[in-house]
Design an enzyme around this catalytic site. Sequence first.
Site, PDB file in Angstrom:
ATOM      1  CE  LYS A 255       5.712   6.583  16.460  1.00  0.00           C
ATOM      2  NZ  LYS A 255       5.585   7.598  15.396  1.00  0.00           N
TER       3      LYS A 255
ATOM      4  CG  LEU B  40       3.761  11.597  17.193  1.00  0.00           C
ATOM      5  CD1 LEU B  40       2.825  10.697  17.982  1.00  0.00           C
ATOM      6  CD2 LEU B  40       4.594  10.768  16.224  1.00  0.00           C
TER       7      LEU B  40
ATOM      8  CE1 TYR C 152       5.051   4.038  14.225  1.00  0.00           C
ATOM      9  CE2 TYR C 152       2.694   4.278  14.608  1.00  0.00           C
ATOM     10  CZ  TYR C 152       3.859   4.706  13.998  1.00  0.00           C
ATOM     11  OH  TYR C 152       3.840   5.802  13.173  1.00  0.00           O
TER      12      TYR C 152
ATOM     13  NE  ARG D 217     -14.628  -6.909  13.136  1.00  0.00           N
ATOM     14  CZ  ARG D 217     -15.643  -6.032  13.078  1.00  0.00           C
ATOM     15  NH1 ARG D 217     -16.832  -6.374  13.568  1.00  0.00           N
ATOM     16  NH2 ARG D 217     -15.470  -4.843  12.532  1.00  0.00           N
TER      17      ARG D 217
ATOM     18  CD  GLU E 117       1.591  15.244  12.992  1.00  0.00           C
ATOM     19  OE1 GLU E 117       2.612  15.253  13.689  1.00  0.00           O
ATOM     20  OE2 GLU E 117       0.560  14.613  13.300  1.00  0.00           O
TER      21      GLU E 117
ATOM     22  NE  ARG F 244       6.354   8.965  20.496  1.00  0.00           N
ATOM     23  CZ  ARG F 244       6.956   9.348  19.376  1.00  0.00           C
ATOM     24  NH1 ARG F 244       6.826  10.599  18.945  1.00  0.00           N
ATOM     25  NH2 ARG F 244       7.715   8.508  18.684  1.00  0.00           N
TER      26      ARG F 244
END
Length: 284
Positions: free
Chosen positions: A147, A205, A33, A100, A180, A52
């Site tokens: 991310k 990140l 995301y 799945r 972070e 990114r």
Amino acid sequence: MSRIVYVNGEYLPEDEAKVSVFDRGFLFSDGIYEVVSVLNGKLIDTQGHMLRLHRSLGELDMAAPCTAVEIESILKRLVAENSIEQGLVYLQITRGAADRDFFYPENVTPTLVMFTQSKNLLDDPNAEQGIDVITVPDLRWQRRDIKTVGLLYPCMAKMEAKMAGAKDAWMLDPDGYVTEGTSNNAWIITREGTIVTRQLSNDILHGITRNAVMALADENDFSVEQRPFTPAEAYEAAEAFVTSATTFVMPVIKIDAATLGNGLPGEMTGKLREIYIDMALHAG
């Protein structure tokens, strides 16, 4: 009025937007995301977010649903459709829907979802008074540079901070160094006036706002060191702050039991926030 959201090629009222129960983002957190902030109806630092985004896709061997240009066009339309003056656009790409199975499925179409949120970014009261943080162990997986939508542990850490009466948590690696914040990059300013933040690696990140602040600090002749720091060093710092797409430069005034300076947002932090917002409002 219901928000208009984007799902796989369609612009829909939010109550009509749906994805499959077989989507791998739902079953495996197999998705990535980005969050792009909006000021005065304008997207901020879109190019950095797109770079990114495509890096994350590449690291996960995940197909892009469309080009960066097409994504930017969708972002702009959603901002306009929902009359967003200040706020954000959230976009999420998952590997798609399939039965799945832990193995990546072949020949599936990625899922692309986007939606907006109105939010007052410029007049955040936390920026006036500063926030306090606690420190917790960093128990996330080791590819924090990607991310991904797997954000359960950051949620747990934020809740631990909330229960402790704090706004956020800074996470610590096994050697006791700060990695972070739960949704932001962490910074301190030493008593000598040096800005310190952890260097880029798989441990953190690669923040888009972090990158912009690094450039602005250099342009304004601030001394910056990229290296790890411990909570003990942070307790003795003159100032501290965090950076993210929606908080910009947010002052930290207390870390665990240690109050920094006089307990108010510091001068250098305020200057960095000011020049970042000025850049964001006037860029492009």
